[in-house]
Design an enzyme around this catalytic site. Sequence first.
Site, PDB file in Angstrom:
ATOM      1  N   CYS A 102       1.737   0.221   4.123  1.00 14.53           N
ATOM      2  CA  CYS A 102       1.391   0.263   2.845  1.00 14.53           C
ATOM      3  C   CYS A 102       0.929  -1.088   1.953  1.00 14.53           C
ATOM      4  O   CYS A 102       0.990  -1.114   0.703  1.00 14.53           O
ATOM      5  CB  CYS A 102       2.242   1.298   2.224  1.00 14.53           C
ATOM      6  N   GLY A 103       0.863  -2.079   2.720  1.00 13.73           N
ATOM      7  CA  GLY A 103       0.461  -3.572   2.045  1.00 13.73           C
ATOM      8  C   GLY A 103       1.569  -3.992   1.352  1.00 13.73           C
ATOM      9  O   GLY A 103       1.362  -4.907   0.674  1.00 13.73           O
TER      10      GLY A 103
END
Length: 275
Positions: free
Chosen positions: A124-125
Amino acid sequence: MLCKVQKIIDRSDTNAPAPTPLSVNFREYDGGAAIAQAALASEIALAITYNGLSQAVMMVSPGNLEDFIRGFSVSNDIVQDQSEIYDIHLTHFDQAVQADVQICSRAFWALKDHRRQMTGTSGCGLCGVEALEQALPQLQILDPVRLPAAEHLIGIRDRIEQAQQMARSSGALHAALYFDTQGEALICREDIGRHNALDKLIGALQHVGINSRRGFTVVTSRCSLELIHKAVRARLGTLVSLSAPTALTVQWAIKHRLNLIHVPHRNAPRIYSPA
């Protein structure tokens, strides 16, 4: 990996020093040179599991493995102290060792929760943020302690060389040593890895109950930020390095009230922390 190598011995009570260096044949870069032998440092693969959960596989020197596991567990924030380690069982193979470590429920659930968070954020970064939190963690601020007497650092390199028994015969080894308040070298741990050597020393100190807030610890390697992390987590009082620290290392030592001293080759020792 471990299932592909031959199991040679299974025991849980070994903390023996490293074996004698291996003799290896070589020939100098000369067509007419005779074959000679050199003693080289040994290394093996060590796999560590906590309560059955695989945690790490690394290359280490095959000696003082229980010291290493105890120090690694503390300096990597897996346990808070030695009381949270219940058992260490080592299974030996021809070129590897499997370490099965039993830790308390609190430490195990914290370890599992950390691994779950890493898995949950990897897509998710946020994985970069997790990596930065590991590189720049929140650490306790230590209580300040006295600096070692200046005379205890005189001739420190020669005394370290005398204490490094394995390096004298094979080379290629880092060392971490503990000197008491009288400037006497009490414990020396050696390894192919600079982090490993310090972990072995931390494990040995805590296992025998030495108060490492007193005296001082010496590392023969470069003094990187990771070594500061380990020293603070193990609550060392003074860290002495034979190689110059980085500016960030000094900043972290000052911030966390860890005494930091550099002993150059030809100049007088330099106190970087306290400022």
